[in-house]
Scaffold this active site. Structure first.
Site, PDB file in Angstrom:
ATOM      1  N   GLY A  46       0.835  -1.192   0.000  1.00 34.29           N
ATOM      2  CA  GLY A  46       0.000   0.000   0.000  1.00 34.29           C
ATOM      3  C   GLY A  46       0.869   1.241   0.000  1.00 34.29           C
ATOM      4  N   GLN A  51       2.704  10.094   1.011  1.00 31.54           N
ATOM      5  CA  GLN A  51       4.009   9.477   1.269  1.00 31.54           C
ATOM      6  C   GLN A  51       5.024   9.807   0.174  1.00 31.54           C
ATOM      7  OE1 GLN A  51       2.223   5.379   2.150  1.00 31.54           O
ATOM      8  NE2 GLN A  51       4.133   5.310   3.298  1.00 31.54           N
ATOM      9  N   CYS A  91       5.641  -0.204   7.056  1.00 30.19           N
ATOM     10  CA  CYS A  91       5.248   1.006   6.341  1.00 30.19           C
ATOM     11  C   CYS A  91       6.434   1.446   5.499  1.00 30.19           C
ATOM     12  CB  CYS A  91       4.876   2.093   7.349  1.00 30.19           C
ATOM     13  SG  CYS A  91       4.425   3.657   6.570  1.00 30.19           S
ATOM     14  N   LEU A  92       6.188   1.808   4.243  1.00 29.94           N
ATOM     15  CA  LEU A  92       7.287   2.199   3.364  1.00 29.94           C
ATOM     16  C   LEU A  92       7.990   3.461   3.853  1.00 29.94           C
ATOM     17  CD1 LEU A  92       5.736   1.409  -0.142  1.00 29.94           C
ATOM     18  CD2 LEU A  92       7.374   0.049   1.159  1.00 29.94           C
ATOM     19  N   HIS A 133      -4.673   1.313   7.383  1.00 25.23           N
ATOM     20  CA  HIS A 133      -3.343   1.923   7.488  1.00 25.23           C
ATOM     21  C   HIS A 133      -3.215   3.106   6.502  1.00 25.23           C
ATOM     22  CE1 HIS A 133       1.215   1.476   7.949  1.00 25.23           C
ATOM     23  NE2 HIS A 133       1.111   2.234   6.874  1.00 25.23           N
ATOM     24  N   GLU A 134      -3.655   2.879   5.257  1.00 24.97           N
ATOM     25  CA  GLU A 134      -3.524   3.939   4.241  1.00 24.97           C
ATOM     26  C   GLU A 134      -4.482   5.103   4.506  1.00 24.97           C
ATOM     27  OE1 GLU A 134      -0.932   3.731   2.524  1.00 24.97           O
ATOM     28  OE2 GLU A 134      -0.592   1.621   2.974  1.00 24.97           O
ATOM     29  N   HIS A 137      -2.881   7.397   6.848  1.00 26.46           N
ATOM     30  CA  HIS A 137      -1.919   8.269   6.164  1.00 26.46           C
ATOM     31  C   HIS A 137      -2.611   9.504   5.590  1.00 26.46           C
ATOM     32  CE1 HIS A 137       2.005   6.400   6.131  1.00 26.46           C
ATOM     33  NE2 HIS A 137       1.529   5.247   5.726  1.00 26.46           N
TER      34      HIS A 137
HETATM   35 ZN   LIG Z   1       2.391   3.386   5.745  1.00 23.46          ZN
END
Ligand SMILES: [Zn+2]
Length: 165
Positions: A46, A51, A91-92, A133-134, A137
């Site tokens: 994701g 991000q 998480c990226l 999660h997204e 963000h």
């Molecule tokens: Zn993330």
């Protein structure tokens, strides 16, 4: 299409709240294509627009692990949640660190696709965790925000190590 630079914690842009998308044009399609390319390039499941420094309220996801189920959610809203599970998440924007987060087990989410068409999905397991999660963000919320200070400190030390600081 291009691979974009993923912002890493504590970049301030990760705390910015995204802005609803109103124009479903070629530029948006290009941004979505770049989001997918960037997510796949970094082996993520994701990636939210903020991000990579974009302000649009959208994210991409693919929980299939073989790139067979790409989903782009624009202006998403979770309309129903039920059950509680602990979800192991990475998480990226936090390379190399993982933690367990409390999430709803099942969700219903409405959103617009890249053409502006309204869609609705009922999701469970990894896909449901990923959407939650997204969505966080998009509201400037990060998965470390619910952790105790002790756990958060431990995680940030691991992150610093993983970033070679
Ligand atoms: Zn993330």
């Amino acid at each position: 299409m291009s691979v974009l630079k993923i912002l890493v914690y504590p970049d301030k842009k990760l705390r910015e709240i995204t802005v609803p998308v109103v124009e479903f044009n070629a530029q948006l399609q290009q941004q979505v294509a770049s989001l997918f390319e960037t997510m796949y390039d970094d082996d993520g499941c994701g990636l939210a627009a903020n991000q990579v420094g974009l302000t649009a309220r959208m994210f991409v996801m693919d929980t299939s692990r073989d790139k067979s189920n790409p989903i782009c959610m624009i202006n998403p809203e979770i309309t129903h949640r039920s059950g509680i599970i602990m979800s192991d998440e990475g998480c990226l924007s936090f390379p190399g660190v993982y933690t367990s987060v409390e999430r709803a087990e099942q969700i219903t989410v409405t959103f617009q696709d890249v053409k502006g068409q309204k869609q609705e999905l009922c999701l469970t397991e990894l896909a449901a965790n990923c959407v939650q999660h997204e969505m966080d963000h998009l509201n400037g919320i990060l998965f470390i925000d619910t952790l105790s200070k002790l756990k958060k400190d431990r995680m940030l030390r691991k992150l610093a190590k993983s970033l070679g600081a």
